[in-house]
Design a protein around this motif. Structure first.
Motif, PDB file in Angstrom:
ATOM      1  N   ALA A  69      59.023  52.014 -51.086  1.00 19.39           N
ATOM      2  CA  ALA A  69      59.189  53.462 -50.575  1.00 19.39           C
ATOM      3  C   ALA A  69      60.202  53.795 -49.563  1.00 19.39           C
ATOM      4  O   ALA A  69      60.524  52.740 -48.683  1.00 19.39           O
ATOM      5  N   PRO A  70      60.968  54.753 -49.677  1.00 12.53           N
ATOM      6  CA  PRO A  70      62.093  55.249 -48.566  1.00 12.53           C
ATOM      7  C   PRO A  70      61.464  55.117 -47.152  1.00 12.53           C
ATOM      8  O   PRO A  70      62.325  54.764 -46.469  1.00 12.53           O
ATOM      9  N   LYS A  71      60.294  55.489 -46.889  1.00  8.59           N
ATOM     10  CA  LYS A  71      59.737  55.485 -45.488  1.00  8.59           C
ATOM     11  C   LYS A  71      59.751  54.010 -45.116  1.00  8.59           C
ATOM     12  O   LYS A  71      59.523  53.718 -43.870  1.00  8.59           O
ATOM     13  N   ASP A  72      59.656  53.066 -45.962  1.00 10.32           N
ATOM     14  CA  ASP A  72      59.630  51.586 -45.584  1.00 10.32           C
ATOM     15  C   ASP A  72      60.782  50.973 -45.652  1.00 10.32           C
ATOM     16  O   ASP A  72      61.154  49.733 -45.350  1.00 10.32           O
ATOM     17  N   ILE A  73      62.191  51.625 -45.579  1.00 12.98           N
ATOM     18  CA  ILE A  73      63.405  51.057 -45.761  1.00 12.98           C
ATOM     19  C   ILE A  73      64.165  51.495 -44.510  1.00 12.98           C
ATOM     20  O   ILE A  73      64.329  52.679 -44.590  1.00 12.98           O
ATOM     21  N   THR A  74      64.543  50.707 -43.698  1.00 14.29           N
ATOM     22  CA  THR A  74      65.387  51.266 -42.257  1.00 14.29           C
ATOM     23  C   THR A  74      66.688  50.866 -42.839  1.00 14.29           C
ATOM     24  O   THR A  74      67.200  50.258 -43.362  1.00 14.29           O
ATOM     25  N   LEU A  75      67.538  51.640 -41.949  1.00  9.42           N
ATOM     26  CA  LEU A  75      69.095  51.395 -42.067  1.00  9.42           C
ATOM     27  C   LEU A  75      69.447  50.095 -41.438  1.00  9.42           C
ATOM     28  O   LEU A  75      70.385  49.572 -42.070  1.00  9.42           O
ATOM     29  N   ALA A  76      68.508  49.446 -40.492  1.00  6.24           N
ATOM     30  CA  ALA A  76      68.723  48.293 -40.239  1.00  6.24           C
ATOM     31  C   ALA A  76      68.488  47.263 -41.331  1.00  6.24           C
ATOM     32  O   ALA A  76      69.288  46.271 -41.261  1.00  6.24           O
ATOM     33  N   ASP A  77      67.647  47.566 -41.893  1.00  2.00           N
ATOM     34  CA  ASP A  77      67.385  46.664 -43.458  1.00  2.00           C
ATOM     35  C   ASP A  77      68.702  46.637 -44.197  1.00  2.00           C
ATOM     36  O   ASP A  77      68.961  45.376 -44.536  1.00  2.00           O
ATOM     37  N   ILE A  78      69.249  47.869 -44.451  1.00  2.00           N
ATOM     38  CA  ILE A  78      70.384  47.956 -45.203  1.00  2.00           C
ATOM     39  C   ILE A  78      71.774  47.237 -44.491  1.00  2.00           C
ATOM     40  O   ILE A  78      72.241  46.376 -45.227  1.00  2.00           O
ATOM     41  N   VAL A 120      71.542  47.439 -34.093  1.00  2.03           N
ATOM     42  CA  VAL A 120      70.620  47.289 -35.184  1.00  2.03           C
ATOM     43  C   VAL A 120      69.306  47.573 -34.491  1.00  2.03           C
ATOM     44  O   VAL A 120      68.383  48.180 -35.638  1.00  2.03           O
ATOM     45  N   GLU A 121      68.956  48.015 -33.332  1.00  2.00           N
ATOM     46  CA  GLU A 121      67.702  48.496 -32.807  1.00  2.00           C
ATOM     47  C   GLU A 121      67.573  49.865 -33.271  1.00  2.00           C
ATOM     48  O   GLU A 121      66.583  50.337 -33.711  1.00  2.00           O
ATOM     49  N   ARG A 122      68.739  50.568 -32.817  1.00  2.00           N
ATOM     50  CA  ARG A 122      68.723  51.814 -33.292  1.00  2.00           C
ATOM     51  C   ARG A 122      68.576  52.301 -34.747  1.00  2.00           C
ATOM     52  O   ARG A 122      68.021  53.185 -35.140  1.00  2.00           O
ATOM     53  N   LEU A 123      69.466  51.185 -35.450  1.00  2.00           N
ATOM     54  CA  LEU A 123      69.142  51.731 -36.940  1.00  2.00           C
ATOM     55  C   LEU A 123      67.966  51.309 -37.373  1.00  2.00           C
ATOM     56  O   LEU A 123      67.415  51.990 -38.424  1.00  2.00           O
ATOM     57  N   GLY A 124      67.039  50.309 -37.057  1.00  2.00           N
ATOM     58  CA  GLY A 124      65.696  50.403 -37.264  1.00  2.00           C
ATOM     59  C   GLY A 124      65.019  51.416 -36.812  1.00  2.00           C
ATOM     60  O   GLY A 124      63.600  51.331 -37.396  1.00  2.00           O
ATOM     61  N   GLU A 125      65.159  52.440 -36.260  1.00  2.00           N
ATOM     62  CA  GLU A 125      64.357  53.519 -36.035  1.00  2.00           C
ATOM     63  C   GLU A 125      64.699  54.676 -37.013  1.00  2.00           C
ATOM     64  O   GLU A 125      64.062  55.639 -36.731  1.00  2.00           O
ATOM     65  N   THR A 126      65.543  54.479 -38.007  1.00  2.00           N
ATOM     66  CA  THR A 126      65.719  55.523 -38.899  1.00  2.00           C
ATOM     67  C   THR A 126      65.463  54.891 -40.093  1.00  2.00           C
ATOM     68  O   THR A 126      65.725  53.938 -40.480  1.00  2.00           O
ATOM     69  N   THR A 127      64.614  55.567 -40.978  1.00  2.00           N
ATOM     70  CA  THR A 127      64.295  55.207 -42.164  1.00  2.00           C
ATOM     71  C   THR A 127      65.005  56.233 -43.628  1.00  2.00           C
ATOM     72  O   THR A 127      65.479  57.205 -43.221  1.00  2.00           O
TER      73      THR A 127
END
Length: 134
Positions: A69-78, A120-127
């Motif tokens: 689901a989009p809520k489970d994918i962070t920008l850090a994952d990408i 990476v930490e900041r990207l992890g705050e956004t899904t």
């Protein structure tokens, strides 16, 4: 700083896919929308598939869709799936011929690595869910 085109292609593409997560999206469709070649799209999306962020299906009704689901994918994952660093430190094997250069190298490398961790930490705050129907 040079913009990382693979990262932006991945973010752009997954942002659109997140708006229709149950529909298969073809490489040609994505390439047309992103203004690039389907081969480039397949290379980037292949990395995301290897990381478990996308699934692909071959055939007439095939294409790409989100693995979660989009809520489970962070920008850090990408970002991590692309295995690149925007804030890249100098190479570890860089030859340092003087003490001043050596100390500068250590300090700058430390600063750049901290900047990368912070990014990476900041990207992890956004899904991806935050970009649905923007």
């Amino acid at each position: 700083m040079k913009q990382n085109s693979r990262l932006w292609l991945a973010l752009h593409t997954l942002g659109h896919i997140a708006n229709e997560p149950d529909r298969m999206h073809t490489s040609a469709e994505i390439a047309d929308h992103a203004g690039t070649n389907p081969v480039v799209v397949r290379r980037v999306l292949g990395r995301l598939r290897e990381a478990g962020l996308l699934v692909s299906e071959k055939g007439h009704a095939g294409g790409w869709r989100l693995a979660s689901a989009p809520k489970d994918i962070t920008l850090a994952d990408i970002y991590s799936a692309l295995d690149e660093n925007i804030v890249a430190p100098p190479p570890a094997d860089y030859a340092r011929s003087c003490a001043v250069e050596s100390e500068l190298h250590k300090h700058v490398t430390s600063v750049l690595l901290e900047a990368e961790r912070s990014l990476v930490e900041r990207l992890g705050e956004t899904t991806l869910a935050q970009f649905q129907e923007v």
